[in-house]
Design an enzyme around this catalytic site. Structure first.
Site, PDB file in Angstrom:
ATOM      1  N   ASP A  34      -3.348   3.854  -9.806  1.00  0.00           N
ATOM      2  CA  ASP A  34      -4.190   2.869  -9.134  1.00  0.00           C
ATOM      3  C   ASP A  34      -5.346   2.424 -10.013  1.00  0.00           C
ATOM      4  O   ASP A  34      -6.360   3.118 -10.126  1.00  0.00           O
ATOM      5  CB  ASP A  34      -4.722   3.490  -7.833  1.00  0.00           C
ATOM      6  CG  ASP A  34      -5.626   2.530  -7.072  1.00  0.00           C
ATOM      7  OD1 ASP A  34      -6.383   2.982  -6.198  1.00  0.00           O
ATOM      8  OD2 ASP A  34      -5.573   1.307  -7.361  1.00  0.00           O
ATOM      9  N   ASP A 218      -5.416  -4.716  -9.964  1.00  0.00           N
ATOM     10  CA  ASP A 218      -5.321  -3.539  -9.101  1.00  0.00           C
ATOM     11  C   ASP A 218      -3.871  -3.123  -8.848  1.00  0.00           C
ATOM     12  O   ASP A 218      -3.219  -3.612  -7.923  1.00  0.00           O
ATOM     13  CB  ASP A 218      -6.020  -3.842  -7.761  1.00  0.00           C
ATOM     14  CG  ASP A 218      -6.115  -2.601  -6.887  1.00  0.00           C
ATOM     15  OD1 ASP A 218      -6.745  -2.681  -5.818  1.00  0.00           O
ATOM     16  OD2 ASP A 218      -5.537  -1.563  -7.275  1.00  0.00           O
TER      17      ASP A 218
HETATM   18  C1  LIG Z   1      -5.818  -4.082   0.784  1.00  0.00           C
HETATM   19  C2  LIG Z   1      -7.281  -4.283   0.528  1.00  0.00           C
HETATM   20  N1  LIG Z   1      -8.125  -4.922   1.369  1.00  0.00           N
HETATM   21  N2  LIG Z   1      -9.334  -4.883   0.796  1.00  0.00           N
HETATM   22  C3  LIG Z   1     -10.497  -5.476   1.408  1.00  0.00           C
HETATM   23  C4  LIG Z   1      -9.266  -4.220  -0.384  1.00  0.00           C
HETATM   24  C5  LIG Z   1     -10.396  -3.949  -1.309  1.00  0.00           C
HETATM   25  C6  LIG Z   1      -7.961  -3.842  -0.573  1.00  0.00           C
HETATM   26  C7  LIG Z   1      -7.425  -3.122  -1.727  1.00  0.00           C
HETATM   27  C8  LIG Z   1      -7.084  -1.683  -1.319  1.00  0.00           C
HETATM   28  O1  LIG Z   1      -7.551  -1.189  -0.303  1.00  0.00           O
HETATM   29  N3  LIG Z   1      -6.269  -1.052  -2.178  1.00  0.00           N
HETATM   30  C9  LIG Z   1      -5.862   0.254  -2.040  1.00  0.00           C
HETATM   31  C10 LIG Z   1      -5.619   0.859  -0.810  1.00  0.00           C
HETATM   32  C11 LIG Z   1      -5.214   2.179  -0.788  1.00  0.00           C
HETATM   33  C12 LIG Z   1      -5.063   2.868  -1.976  1.00  0.00           C
HETATM   34  C13 LIG Z   1      -5.306   2.214  -3.164  1.00  0.00           C
HETATM   35  N4  LIG Z   1      -5.704   0.928  -3.180  1.00  0.00           N
END
Ligand SMILES: Cc1nn(C)c(C)c1CC(=O)Nc1ccccn1
Length: 330
Positions: A34, A218
């Site tokens: 990640d 990401d």
């Molecule tokens: C999906 C999403 N919404 N918002 C506001 C953000 C910042 C994300 C990205 C996110 O949460 N990624 C994630 C989730 C679990 C584990 C690793 N990375």
């Protein structure tokens, strides 16, 4: 040194899991690399049994090289509101054929329901900047920051693929994995992310629209979360597309013709094939599908997740004082 590890897609490419080895004798777990976070945490022998649904666990008691980091703990909440927390051990962690001794391995004592439900995901492997690591009272370094000292070059690369296995490489830029030139763009790491500026976009064969917006690369996020106006422009070109508030984003008929989407990144153009934007059906009949491009909901920056990253060969270059992202076609 340099090394390579598999990036194995889960259903619909919701995430990519990579086998790593922890401890002596080695305990293999499959974790989500990640680039949007900086904690290496795993399901463990200290995770409550009713929070484990098939995941492999790390048991420090079975590792001759594990040492508890006394008084240390961690807790993390991701942007999608999933979360976990726990205690910390130091142990040997191997990725590909590269071993880091004394890596902080964060053993979960709590995990939220989203992680429990995700049977094949044994934990997260943070590859953002160590400033985001949540261990306290003394913050820890990521595996990559420990490994970088031994790597031939302080870089790692992501070659994610559509519905098939790709690779993460460390310490080497493998020319056989991309075509043409790599185009580099500066990274603003002041928020701990691999953050960079986009220069615009185009939908299908339309002309390129200049637009200044920033985003983070990401690998731990499934979709491409972009500014609402950009997303609206994209789905204007998809017949039958609409926002489904229950599903939380744009949906369209699964047989819709999806235009390609081009993201301008510095001098480079990242071209995402329309079929990558068909993320997954929302109904068992497979009639209505959920889009792979969705709004970033004013998080303050866009999140360039797997839907976009799998369309490119991406170099995460952590050269001291001058972090950069390299983008190449493949
Ligand atoms: C999906 C999403 N919404 N918002 C506001 C953000 C910042 C994300 C990205 C996110 O949460 N990624 C994630 C989730 C679990 C584990 C690793 N990375």
């Amino acid at each position: 040194s340099s090394g390579s590890a598999q990036a194995n897609p889960e259903q619909h490419d919701i995430q990519y899991l990579t086998p790593i080895q922890i401890g002596t004798p080695p305990q293999t777990v499959n974790v989500d690399f990640d680039s949007g976070s900086s904690d290496l945490w795993v399901f463990s022998s200290e995770t409550p049994a009713d929070s484990i649904k098939g995941q492999a666990v790390y048991d420090p008691k079975k590792s001759k090289t594990a040492e508890e980091v006394k008084g240390a703990s961690w807790e993390i909440t991701y942007g999608d509101k999933s979360s976990s927390s726990g205690v910390v051990y130091r142990d040997a962690v191997t990725v590909g054929n590269i071993t880091v001794k004394g890596q902080a391995v964060e053993a979960a004592t709590t995990v939220s329901a989203q992680f429990t439900r995700d049977a094949n995901n044994d934990g997260l492997f943070g590859l953002a900047f160590s400033a985001l690591n949540t261990v306290h009272p003394k913050q820890e370094l990521t595996w990559f920051d420990h490994a970088a000292k031994e790597l031939d070059h302080p870089v790692w690369t992501a070659d994610l693929k559509y519905h098939k296995a790709g690779t993460y490489d460390f310490g080497v830029i493998n020319k056989s994995k991309y075509a043409g030139k790599i185009s580099y763009i500066d990274v603003d790491s002041s928020n701990g992310f691999w953050m960079f500026n986009m220069s615009g976009y185009s939908v299908g064969n339309s002309t390129f629209k200049p637009a200044q917006f920033q985003g983070i690369a990401d690998t731990g996020t499934t979709l491409a979360l972009l500014p609402a106006q950009v997303v609206k422009d994209y789905y204007k070109a998809v017949s039958g597309a609409k926002i489904d508030y229950f599903q939380g984003g744009y949906v369209f008929p699964c047989n819709a013709k999806l235009p390609n989407f081009v993201l301008g990144v510095g001098q480079a153009k990242v071209s995402i094939p329309g079929k990558y934007v068909n993320y997954a059906p929302i109904d068992v009949a497979g009639k209505t599908c959920f889009g792979g491009i969705q709004s970033d909901d004013d998080v303050g920056f866009s999140i360039i997740g797997d839907v976009a990253l799998k369309a490119a060969f991406v170099v995460f270059d952590a050269t001291a004082g001058k972090p950069r992202l390299g983008w190449a076609s493949k």
